[in-house]
Design an enzyme around this catalytic site. Structure first.
Site, PDB file in Angstrom:
ATOM      1  N   LYS A 187     -10.767  -8.218  -3.507  1.00  0.00           N
ATOM      2  CA  LYS A 187      -9.918  -8.058  -2.313  1.00  0.00           C
ATOM      3  C   LYS A 187      -9.340  -9.431  -1.970  1.00  0.00           C
ATOM      4  CE  LYS A 187     -10.160  -5.408   1.974  1.00  0.00           C
ATOM      5  NZ  LYS A 187      -8.962  -4.598   1.824  1.00  0.00           N
TER       6      LYS A 187
HETATM    7  N1  PMP Z   1      -7.396   0.260  -1.791  1.00  0.00           N
HETATM    8  C1  PMP Z   1      -6.834  -0.801  -1.190  1.00  0.00           C
HETATM    9  C2  PMP Z   1      -5.663  -1.462  -1.829  1.00  0.00           C
HETATM   10  C3  PMP Z   1      -7.350  -1.260   0.032  1.00  0.00           C
HETATM   11  O1  PMP Z   1      -6.794  -2.311   0.661  1.00  0.00           O
HETATM   12  C4  PMP Z   1      -8.444  -0.605   0.626  1.00  0.00           C
HETATM   13  C5  PMP Z   1      -8.995  -1.078   1.936  1.00  0.00           C
HETATM   14  N2  PMP Z   1      -9.960  -2.080   1.739  1.00  0.00           N
HETATM   15  C6  PMP Z   1      -9.003   0.494  -0.058  1.00  0.00           C
HETATM   16  C7  PMP Z   1      -8.454   0.892  -1.266  1.00  0.00           C
HETATM   17  C8  PMP Z   1     -10.197   1.200   0.493  1.00  0.00           C
HETATM   18  O2  PMP Z   1     -11.337   0.389   0.365  1.00  0.00           O
HETATM   19  P1  PMP Z   1     -12.578   0.527   1.341  1.00  0.00           P
HETATM   20  O3  PMP Z   1     -12.945   1.974   1.343  1.00  0.00           O
HETATM   21  O4  PMP Z   1     -13.625  -0.322   0.728  1.00  0.00           O
HETATM   22  O5  PMP Z   1     -12.147   0.074   2.679  1.00  0.00           O
END
Ligand code: PMP
Length: 289
Positions: free
Chosen positions: A153
């Site tokens: 991320k």
């Molecule tokens: N894909 C992307 C590109 C994101 O930014 C997010 C948000 N973090 C998610 C998927 C979902 O991830 P999570 O369930 O860990 O929040």
């Protein structure tokens, strides 16, 4: 919106007022997008405030930091303790928590020894709202896994997300759905994607997407509820006009989708597998059920 005169943040081992934070204009992350971050939610539960899957989020943060050559001295467990303290200091229960690790002053494209750690939190409603979404297939692809670490991320990756969301909204849609470099459906700008056909759910496998913690929770819930789920590649044509679809993410939680490029899904949201999972997800995060 995110802070006021009393808001406290954690920064490099200290608690300070958000408004007092001073950052060098030469931080590498500001110029080149080399930081890493997380988006976490806490919920007021019958047993008190609980951060949902804190360890998983902080492990992903540390993984992202390692991929970006950012040296961090905290463990996932220490981060969790600090985050509970952050919520306490700001008197927050249902909150959105934003840890950010960013590189210090460095105008070169080299790793930076100086690394900053920031934790902040604020009250935030469902990111994509509660209404069903009209999506459009984006003209932007998700970043190619050979060009960066798509499973980390990283702040800079969100340039792609901002472009996709802005394009979708400009064209009268609520949100974008992005394809991978092979033309398969990948994910939304800030959420993972599932669709339903003939009582089976489909979601893309890991590889071209962020390994979402909500995605993993939904997979767990499918097992518990005996809902058939396949992690497989599929195209926009497979999805358009299928039975139902939804996005999942920490900020968005579970949100239904009504159409893609104006082609509606067949089922009413109330009759879809996504609706069952949406209700179960809320019970899991807020009541630990
Ligand atoms: N894909 C992307 C590109 C994101 O930014 C997010 C948000 N973090 C998610 C998927 C979902 O991830 P999570 O369930 O860990 O929040």
């Amino acid at each position: 919106m995110y802070y006021n005169d009393n808001t406290v943040i954690f920064f490099n081992g200290q608690w300070l007022k958000a408004q007092d934070l001073k950052v060098s204009p030469y931080v590498q992350t500001l110029h080149y997008g080399s930081g890493v971050f997380e988006g976490i939610r806490s919920y007021e539960t019958p047993d008190g405030t609980r951060i949902f899957k804190s360890e998983e989020h902080y492990k992903r943060l540390l993984y992202s930091a390692e991929k970006m050559h950012l040296k961090v001295d905290y463990t996932a467990d220490e981060f969790t303790k600090l985050t509970y303290e952050l919520l306490k200091q700001n008197n927050l229960g249902n909150a959105y928590i934003r840890p950010l690790i960013f590189a210090g002053a460095n105008m070169s494209l080299t790793p930076t020894d100086e690394v900053h750690v920031m934790l902040c939190a604020w009250e935030w409603g469902k990111y994509l709202g509660s209404k069903l979404l009209d999506l459009t297939i984006s003209s932007y692809q998700r970043p190619n896994p050979k060009s960066c670490h798509v499973d980390a991320k990283v702040t800079g990756h969100y340039v792609n997300s901002i472009l996709a969301t802005t394009e979708a909204k400009k064209n009268g849609f609520d949100e974008a759905l992005l394809l991978d470099a092979q033309g398969h459906v990948a994910e939304g700008p800030g959420a993972n994607f599932f669709y339903e056909k003939n009582k089976v759910l489909y979601t893309p496998p890991l590889g071209n997407i962020l390994p979402g913690i909500t995605r993993a929770t939904i997979i767990e819930l499918c097992k518990e509820l005996d809902i058939k789920l396949e992690e497989t590649y599929f195209t926009p044509e497979d999805v358009k006009g299928a039975d139902s679809a939804f996005f999942v993410g920490t900020a968005a939680e579970v949100v239904g989708i009504s159409s893609i490029d104006r082609v509606p899904f067949k089922l009413k949201w109330e009759d879809s597998l996504g609706s069952i999972l949406q209700a179960k997800y809320i019970r899991r995060v807020a009541f630990n059920e």
